[in-house]
Design a protein around this motif. Structure first.
Motif, PDB file in Angstrom:
ATOM      1  N   THR A 139       0.821  -1.219   0.000  1.00 21.79           N
ATOM      2  CA  THR A 139       0.000   0.000   0.000  1.00 21.79           C
ATOM      3  C   THR A 139       0.850   1.263   0.000  1.00 21.79           C
ATOM      4  N   VAL A 140       1.871   1.290   0.844  1.00 23.71           N
ATOM      5  CA  VAL A 140       2.729   2.473   0.974  1.00 23.71           C
ATOM      6  C   VAL A 140       4.186   2.046   0.815  1.00 23.71           C
ATOM      7  N   PRO A 141       4.930   2.600  -0.112  1.00 22.80           N
ATOM      8  CA  PRO A 141       6.357   2.271  -0.223  1.00 22.80           C
ATOM      9  C   PRO A 141       7.074   2.609   1.073  1.00 22.80           C
ATOM     10  N   PRO A 142       7.861   1.681   1.610  1.00 19.53           N
ATOM     11  CA  PRO A 142       8.573   1.951   2.866  1.00 19.53           C
ATOM     12  C   PRO A 142       9.412   3.220   2.813  1.00 19.53           C
ATOM     13  N   SER A 143       9.887   3.588   1.628  1.00 19.51           N
ATOM     14  CA  SER A 143      10.690   4.802   1.503  1.00 19.51           C
ATOM     15  C   SER A 143       9.892   6.062   1.796  1.00 19.51           C
ATOM     16  N   ASP A 144       8.550   5.949   1.769  1.00 16.83           N
ATOM     17  CA  ASP A 144       7.687   7.097   2.066  1.00 16.83           C
ATOM     18  C   ASP A 144       7.365   7.218   3.551  1.00 16.83           C
ATOM     19  N   ILE A 145       7.871   6.294   4.363  1.00 16.95           N
ATOM     20  CA  ILE A 145       7.593   6.298   5.805  1.00 16.95           C
ATOM     21  C   ILE A 145       8.873   6.646   6.548  1.00 16.95           C
ATOM     22  N   ASP A 146       8.838   7.692   7.346  1.00 19.51           N
ATOM     23  CA  ASP A 146      10.011   8.113   8.115  1.00 19.51           C
ATOM     24  C   ASP A 146      10.104   7.433   9.473  1.00 19.51           C
ATOM     25  N   VAL A 147       8.956   7.145  10.060  1.00 15.05           N
ATOM     26  CA  VAL A 147       8.958   6.617  11.427  1.00 15.05           C
ATOM     27  C   VAL A 147       7.673   5.830  11.667  1.00 15.05           C
ATOM     28  N   ILE A 148       7.769   4.797  12.501  1.00 17.60           N
ATOM     29  CA  ILE A 148       6.606   3.986  12.883  1.00 17.60           C
ATOM     30  C   ILE A 148       6.332   4.221  14.360  1.00 17.60           C
TER      31      ILE A 148
END
Length: 505
Positions: A287-296
């Motif tokens: 759903t969301v490319p991991p490169s678009d996520i900075d933090v979980i």
């Protein structure tokens, strides 16, 4: 959903039961009760409130005896404000019986009619637990043939109970002068386990953490349809008292309800939540490319293991972005929606530096009504997040639960008759990722190790897939059960996801 415990010992049990209830407090925070037995006489104290508030020194001194039981209550039917509906419940015949119950009977109304017109027994509250007690009392009266009471008579009575009642039930009862009885429904929907102390004390409880936290050795889970009778000398007798029993535990126990340090039916709750994070990672990537996520960032508390595993597998930093104020009352008891929204912000505070200028992925264990999720997403935006994604370790909750979890009616469920995109618009996040139902079941099942309760048949996942494992729940039944949900004044309570106690509170 409640927490129950029963003990037979050679020494006083009041403090032991109190300590066990503290360890089960997450299963119910509305009322608490303890009953002990000394020389065939019961001593009881119960009231609304948390364990630490209900029992004072004077109350504990008034609970003598070497056997007893207790309960922490989370009400799902009847009247949430009635002191009379706090458990344990008592009837004086046959022998004298007290009972605590975790679960929900789906045919309670029909049983009330039977008890009045055929069995000539009186029910004085709206609680299905009082119904269950009277059914047990009637069946015990039918099977007993004089004193002393034999285990075979007890098991015959439980067989009669299983034939009459429907739904979910883990039960512990005291039979005055004879011993302690525990039994579990034929699907094992609600948990129940047994352990023993070094001094020979026998304890039964909803979760293994109650045994281990009171220095008792976990022995085994009570099997689906099994009855266990512990006489006053501590001798344990057991027998399966239901035909066609199979293990279908409630999967929501592993998603949210149980403490992470518990093991239920051979399944480590903590490992199950780690596994849910692992399977959720695959859904996130699609759903969301991991490169678009900075933090979980997890939404405290139960989602932490899943969020940790998710972050590890995706190679994304895990951060604590919300701090929980443990001294604020539960949000669901606040009157009115406006106050409820405010109380979410009182209970959770953001660490702004973890959000500002970042694309954050929030991880929750489940999303039920959606009002809390919407508010939390807005809190993240107010803290300066560029984008806010949300992932749920559980699938969409689309159906009501009838087995002892007070989930809203289907019209109140944010996922009912809505697509994921429609839910995302309501919550206000930039992307919404849900767990898959089959993946959830596989993830929890794979956390199972060797167990003494036999093969795992499946799970009750009815709130996710609409399949009610007892096979006797129709749409009309759900409407009727919802009509008997908590009787409260308008605005007094929010019977939503927030009404569920958090395992780490």
């Amino acid at each position: 959903m409640c927490g129950i415990v029963g003990v037979v010992s050679a020494t006083p049990v009041n403090q032991l039961i109190y300590d066990a209830l503290l360890l089960l407090q997450h299963r119910g925070q509305d009322a608490a009760g303890i009953v002990t037995q000394l020389d065939r006489k019961f001593f009881m104290h119960k009231a609304k409130g948390m364990v630490r508030d209900v029992f004072r020194t004077r109350n504990m001194r008034a609970l003598p005896g070497n056997c007893g039981l207790g309960q922490v209550r989370y009400p799902t039917a009847g009247n949430a404000f009635s002191e009379e509906e706090a458990q344990p419940f008592y009837v004086n015949a046959p022998f004298g019986l007290v009972l605590v119950h975790n679960g929900n009977l789906t045919n309670a109304q029909a049983l009330k009619t039977e008890l009045f017109s055929i069995d000539h027994r009186h029910i004085n509250t709206e609680s299905d637990s009082e119904v269950l007690l009277n059914v047990l009392a009637h069946e015990l009266e039918k099977t007993t043939r004089g004193l002393p009471l034999k285990p075979a008579d007890v098991f015959a009575a439980v067989r009669g109970v299983n034939q009459r009642i429907k739904g979910s039930y883990a039960v512990i009862a005291l039979i005055a002068g004879h011993g302690l009885l525990a039994f579990r429904d034929p699907h094992g929907i609600r948990p129940l386990c047994m352990g023993r102390g070094k001094d020979g004390t026998v304890m039964l409880a909803s979760e293994s953490v109650a045994l281990e936290g009171t220095m008792h050795q976990f022995e085994r889970d009570v099997a689906p349809g099994e009855a266990v009778f512990v006489d006053l000398q501590g001798h344990v007798h057991s027998e399966v008292c239901a035909e066609g029993a199979q293990l279908d535990p409630c999967i929501f126990e592993f998603v949210y309800l149980a403490r992470p340090d518990s093991t239920l039916d051979g399944i480590s709750v903590y490992q199950a939540r780690l596994n849910l994070g692992e399977t959720l990672a695959k859904r996130v990537i699609s759903t969301v490319p991991p490169s678009d996520i900075d933090v979980i960032i997890p939404i405290p508390e139960s989602s932490r293991p899943s969020a940790t595993q998710l972050a590890h597998l995706l190679g994304i930093p895990y951060r604590e972005g919300f701090v929980k104020n443990r001294y604020v009352g539960r949000t669901f008891i606040m009157p009115g929606q406006g106050v409820r929204k405010k109380s979410v912000r009182q209970k959770l505070n953001v660490i702004t530096s973890e959000f500002k200028g970042r694309n954050v992925l929030l991880v929750d264990d489940s999303i039920v009504r959606g009002t809390t999720s919407k508010e939390i997403v807005q809190m993240a935006r107010d803290a300066g997040a560029n984008k806010v994604y949300m992932a749920s370790a559980a699938p969409p909750v689309r159906f009501p639960n009838v087995y002892g979890i007070d989930m809203p009616t289907k019209e109140e469920l944010v996922a009912h008759n809505r697509s994921v995109e429609e839910i995302r618009n309501i919550i206000g996040c930039d992307a919404l990722i849900y767990q898959d139902v089959d993946a959830m079941k596989s993830a929890v099942a794979s956390a199972r190790t060797a167990s003494t309760v036999g093969k795992l048949h499946g799970f009750d996942a009815s709130c996710f897939d609409g399949v009610y494992v007892t096979g006797d729940v129709s749409a009309d039944d759900i409407v009727r059960i919802n009509e008997n949900r908590l009787k409260v004044e308008e605005g007094d309570a929010d019977n939503s996801r927030l009404a569920l106690p958090n395992a780490s509170e």
